[in-house]
Design an enzyme around this catalytic site. Structure first.
Site, short mmCIF file in Angstrom:
data_model
loop_
_atom_site.label_atom_id
_atom_site.label_comp_id
_atom_site.label_asym_id
_atom_site.label_seq_id
_atom_site.Cartn_x
_atom_site.Cartn_y
_atom_site.Cartn_z
N ASP A 1 60.83 102.12 10.09
CA ASP A 1 61.65 101.88 8.91
C ASP A 1 61.33 102.82 7.75
OD1 ASP A 1 59.18 100.67 8.53
OD2 ASP A 1 59.99 98.69 8.07
N GLN B 1 57.94 98.46 11.85
CA GLN B 1 56.91 99.12 12.64
C GLN B 1 55.89 98.12 13.20
OE1 GLN B 1 56.32 102.56 9.51
NE2 GLN B 1 55.55 103.23 11.47
N HIS B 2 55.17 98.58 14.20
CA HIS B 2 53.95 97.95 14.73
C HIS B 2 54.15 96.72 15.60
CE1 HIS B 2 52.29 100.56 11.71
NE2 HIS B 2 52.61 99.76 10.70
#
Length: 481
Positions: A241, A72-73
């Site tokens: 995830d 992520q991110h």
């Protein structure tokens, strides 16, 4: 031939791919490839690793759907032609910590600013969140920032490439990954363009947020050994995830997934969104239409590794030592903030051991205190979720640390609820594969795959363990104090 589906986990360290039977979930074949180290990575490395994993798994020619889950991110910036502007900044790149503080301060002093962000998008900015990386880019690399026409996340970019990269307007994402950007609100299901513009200085193209079973397109026959003579496989919306892992282990409302990797995550499936102004609980969404509030800790399996190295034993022997001592380790308590901590927010803290006496000065007591301390730190995450109204009926324990016999036996004593341990597996890739099967089925509900054999661990709670830990935690000091 039975229909097959593929699930991809493009993590920080590697790319894992599983190909499973769409009806039963049975594993047919799999592949894996490594990613480069670092906190910024050229996305081309992810694409190359995906190609290697696909080749190792025998190709995608016989699959009917593919879904990609990923870290992520991460900030992937594209120019107007779709070319990558600069290496992607990953979730673990901390150079945007100052930008996070700026964005909070711009919304108000102290708690006011944090409350603003929690109410607006469900997360309070920290260095991992995408919006802070965009602010950093605008401030520190204005030439690169000027070239940016679109911003997306790692799994978005890989899905787009699998579809042939058909223009920026075709970028798609899902609720779970969008909810970690800092400019999409899980509460409303909408982008906050005003916040994106505030952070970056102008608007750019962002991916369309797809529904849980809404296809992101079809696999380009030229991409990664696609099927040249058959209808191209559907592309699922993918996911972050943690959300994919929760889906992969079959977590539902009342389940909390505790993942013990080097660091730890505690995430619960919830029917309602959360907004925590402290920033401890991130108000993420999941891949089914529900929500996945999540807490992250910095110290999990690394605690076991460190103490095993200190004692000169392997992890199995560490577990045996820990189980040879009664619950509470006769008063020896470890607060395992070896690299600082995020939950609670003590980035400069150090670890500590309390209650050292001639009786407790043994390898076995230290081993037990390490297991209990690590689990108590994760239990703080459980408390934070419960404080946001998340039901905690059982814990699903996954990750490398869950293989420890001591962790499995001590966890229900610390958590106070039954603990379930599924067999080791690629839960993120499995969740992506299950989503692909759901998309391919066209049904309202996800497929019910044959459940893997699990074991439930139950024990009477021992409240004294956490009570002593809470007392010791109050005496932790920061570096340099």
């Amino acid at each position: 031939m039975l229909p097959l589906v593929a699930g991809v986990d493009s993590s920080t360290q590697s790319c894992k791919l599983v190909i499973r039977d769409a009806d039963s979930g049975a594993l047919v074949r799999q592949g894996r490839a490594s990613h480069p180290d670092g906190t910024e990575v050229d996305p081309a490395a992810w694409w190359a690793a995906l190609g290697e994993a696909v080749s190792a798994a025998g190709g995608l020619a016989d699959v009917v759907a593919v879904s990609v889950a990923g870290q992520q991110h991460g900030m992937v910036c594209l120019d107007e032609t779709g070319e990558v502007v600069r290496p992607a900044l990953l979730w673990n790149d901390t150079r945007s910590a100052g930008a996070a503080a700026e964005l909070i301060a711009e919304a108000g002093d102290g708690d006011t600013g944090r409350r603003y962000w929690a109410d607006a998008v469900g997360v309070v900015p920290v260095a991992s969140i995408t919006i802070t990386k965009l602010r950093w880019l605008a401030r520190n690399e204005p030439r690169n920032a000027a070239r940016v026409a679109a911003v997306c996340l790692p799994h978005d970019w890989l899905t787009w490439r699998l579809g042939g990269a058909p223009g920026l307007a075709a970028l798609g994402t899902d609720r779970s990954d969008a909810s970690g950007t800092g400019y999409w609100a899980s509460t409303t299901g909408r982008y906050r363009g005003d916040l994106l513009e505030q952070a970056f200085g102008r608007m750019v193209t962002v991916p369309r947020v797809l529904g849980p079973v809404e296809p992101a397109g079809r696999l380009d026959p030229a991409a990664l050994m696609g099927p040249p003579d058959a209808a191209p496989a559907l592309l699922g919306p993918g996911g972050g995830d943690n959300a994919a892992a929760a889906f992969g282990v079959g977590a539902g409302p009342g389940d909390v997934v505790v993942s013990i990797g080097t660091s730890g995550t505690v995430s619960g499936v919830a029917e309602q969104p959360t907004a925590d102004p402290t920033g401890i609980v991130a108000g993420f969404a999941d891949v089914t239409g529900r929500y996945l509030p999540l807490v992250c800790t910095l110290n999990a399996a690394r605690v076991l590794d460190a103490v095993a190295a200190l004692l000169g034993v392997g992890l199995a022997e560490l577990a045996d030592l820990a189980l040879s001592v009664p619950p509470g380790a006769d008063g020896l308590v470890m607060v395992p903030y070896l690299v600082g901590e995020r939950t609670p927010n003590r980035p400069d803290a150090t670890g500590a051991v309390h209650g050292l006496t001639p009786r407790t000065a043994t390898p076995a007591h230290l081993a037990r205190s390490a297991v209990e301390g690590m689990l108590c730190a994760l239990a703080d995450g459980l408390d934070a979720l419960a404080g946001q109204g998340v039901a905690v009926r059982r814990v699903i324990l996954v990750g490398g640390g869950a293989r420890s016999a001591a962790v499995r036996r001590v966890a229900p004593q610390v958590f106070g609820v039954p603990v379930v341990t599924p067999p080791p597996g690629e839960y993120v890739a499995d969740g992506a594969a299950r989503q692909a099967a759901w998309v391919a089925s066209g049904r309202a509900d996800p497929p019910v795959w044959t459940a893997a054999t699990t074991r439930t661990w139950e024990a009477d709670p021992v409240p004294a363990i956490r009570a002593r830990y809470a007392q010791a935690r109050e005496h932790v000091v920061d570096r340099g104090t």
